[in-house]
Design an enzyme around this catalytic site. Sequence first.
Site, short mmCIF file in Angstrom:
data_model
loop_
_atom_site.label_atom_id
_atom_site.label_comp_id
_atom_site.label_asym_id
_atom_site.label_seq_id
_atom_site.Cartn_x
_atom_site.Cartn_y
_atom_site.Cartn_z
N SER A 146 0.87 -1.18 0.00
CA SER A 146 0.00 0.00 0.00
C SER A 146 0.90 1.23 0.00
CB SER A 146 -0.85 -0.02 1.28
OG SER A 146 -1.37 1.27 1.56
N TYR A 159 -1.53 -1.12 10.53
CA TYR A 159 -1.61 -1.51 9.12
C TYR A 159 -0.36 -1.04 8.36
CZ TYR A 159 -3.35 -1.81 4.32
OH TYR A 159 -3.49 -2.10 2.99
N1 LIG Z 1 -8.72 -0.88 0.05
C1 LIG Z 1 -7.64 -0.12 0.12
O1 LIG Z 1 -7.71 1.11 0.31
C2 LIG Z 1 -6.29 -0.76 -0.07
C3 LIG Z 1 -5.22 0.11 -0.38
C4 LIG Z 1 -3.96 -0.44 -0.55
C5 LIG Z 1 -3.76 -1.80 -0.42
N2 LIG Z 1 -4.81 -2.62 -0.13
C6 LIG Z 1 -4.53 -4.06 0.02
O2 LIG Z 1 -5.30 -4.76 -0.94
C7 LIG Z 1 -5.59 -6.06 -0.46
C8 LIG Z 1 -7.04 -6.38 -0.71
O3 LIG Z 1 -7.83 -5.49 0.03
P1 LIG Z 1 -9.25 -4.99 -0.43
O4 LIG Z 1 -9.23 -3.53 -0.33
O5 LIG Z 1 -9.64 -5.63 -1.69
O6 LIG Z 1 -10.12 -5.51 0.80
P2 LIG Z 1 -11.42 -6.45 0.89
O7 LIG Z 1 -12.43 -6.09 -0.13
O8 LIG Z 1 -11.81 -6.41 2.32
O9 LIG Z 1 -10.84 -7.90 0.53
C9 LIG Z 1 -9.98 -8.58 1.40
C10 LIG Z 1 -9.89 -10.03 0.95
O10 LIG Z 1 -8.95 -10.72 1.77
C11 LIG Z 1 -9.57 -11.91 2.27
N3 LIG Z 1 -8.98 -12.26 3.55
C12 LIG Z 1 -8.94 -11.53 4.69
N4 LIG Z 1 -8.33 -12.22 5.66
C13 LIG Z 1 -7.96 -13.41 5.12
C14 LIG Z 1 -7.29 -14.57 5.61
N5 LIG Z 1 -6.87 -14.65 6.89
N6 LIG Z 1 -7.08 -15.61 4.77
C15 LIG Z 1 -7.52 -15.56 3.48
N7 LIG Z 1 -8.16 -14.50 2.96
C16 LIG Z 1 -8.38 -13.44 3.78
C17 LIG Z 1 -11.06 -11.57 2.35
O11 LIG Z 1 -11.89 -12.73 2.27
P3 LIG Z 1 -12.41 -13.56 3.55
O12 LIG Z 1 -12.85 -12.56 4.57
O13 LIG Z 1 -13.51 -14.41 3.01
O14 LIG Z 1 -11.25 -14.37 4.00
C18 LIG Z 1 -11.22 -10.76 1.06
O15 LIG Z 1 -11.35 -11.62 -0.04
C19 LIG Z 1 -5.18 -6.08 1.01
O16 LIG Z 1 -3.97 -6.79 1.13
C20 LIG Z 1 -4.95 -4.63 1.36
O17 LIG Z 1 -3.91 -4.50 2.28
C21 LIG Z 1 -6.08 -2.13 0.03
#
Ligand SMILES: NC(=O)c1ccc[n+]([C@@H]2O[C@H](COP(=O)([O-])OP(=O)(O)OC[C@H]3O[C@@H](n4cnc5c(N)ncnc54)[C@H](OP(=O)(O)O)[C@@H]3O)[C@@H](O)[C@H]2O)c1
Length: 278
Positions: A146, A159
């Site tokens: 991120s 985070y």
């Molecule tokens: N949204 C932002 O602003 C942002 C910005 C920069 C980077 N990111 C990164 O992008 C990635 C995806 O985030 P997102 O924004 O798409 O969030 P999201 O919509 O909440 O998706 C998170 C995903 O991770 C899975 N997950 C969570 N804990 C897990 C575990 N212990 N084992 C396996 N799967 C798990 C969740 O599914 P289940 O709950 O079913 O397991 C879900 O599919 C993350 O790594 C985050 O750090 C996000």
Amino acid sequence: MYKHKPFTDKIVIVTGASSGIGRATALKFAKGGASVVLAARSHDKLKRVADEIAPFGTPVHVVSTDVASREQVDAMVQGVEKEFGRIDILINNAGGGAVGTVEDSQFADQARKLLEVDFFGKVYCSQAVLPIMRRQGQGVIVNLSSVVGRKAFPRFGAYSTAMHAVSAFSDTLRQELHGSGIQVTTVYPALTQTSFFSGLPKDRMPVQFTHMRPLAPETVARAIVRAVRKRSPRLILPWQPPLMLLGDTVSARFGDWFVRMMDKGWFMRLIGMYGRGP
Ligand SMILES: NC(=O)c1ccc[n+]([C@@H]2O[C@H](COP(=O)([O-])OP(=O)(O)OC[C@H]3O[C@@H](n4cnc5c(N)ncnc54)[C@H](OP(=O)(O)O)[C@@H]3O)[C@@H](O)[C@H]2O)c1
């Protein structure tokens, strides 16, 4: 839609594929002709994504996996190798977030939990696929960090710490694998509109998000696919954060000032990132 399908015959594992960036990325690879393996904890949500992929006509597999469990990750990867005989691309995306200050009593527990899932989850998945990719003499690992994995935001310390660990891990791995045929890409998205924020208390979130326009998960997915095709070592998006990171490298005072200014609507308008937050 692709005119030709650049990922035909490729086997792609996407962790955290049940929502947000992971879901959008899995859809994009499937549209490109790849066979996709969807991994996350919730089987039902993964099944719904698999149903969305079905019309593309590419093989799709759902494997309920908690990436914080090395045993579950190993079992998932062994199953994929048994089924497909190879693994071409790993999208190390699964993870969650937490908000609050370093002085909050939950801080240490939040940081530990995020390191377990967001950081060690990526370590376990990488270590599981690497012997297979080494045998193949090729492969791609994409690690989701991120922007706060390069410059931390206040109230986002647990985070940001986990994301810094991911950045260092990914940077190390890319250099260790130089010349092996295995490509490592680190992705640094800014705020993205996903369910990431839905469980987090608004009043404890970084104030910087108040006037920030979130990226669409599809934008991040498109950039990930492009980075894989171009073999990019690093991807930061949108284009504004690198300016902050450059300034921060020269002066921590400048970097801190820039982050402080991001809670002002006029400043966010000025740098073209104004929006209504997550
Ligand atoms: N949204 C932002 O602003 C942002 C910005 C920069 C980077 N990111 C990164 O992008 C990635 C995806 O985030 P997102 O924004 O798409 O969030 P999201 O919509 O909440 O998706 C998170 C995903 O991770 C899975 N997950 C969570 N804990 C897990 C575990 N212990 N084992 C396996 N799967 C798990 C969740 O599914 P289940 O709950 O079913 O397991 C879900 O599919 C993350 O790594 C985050 O750090 C996000």
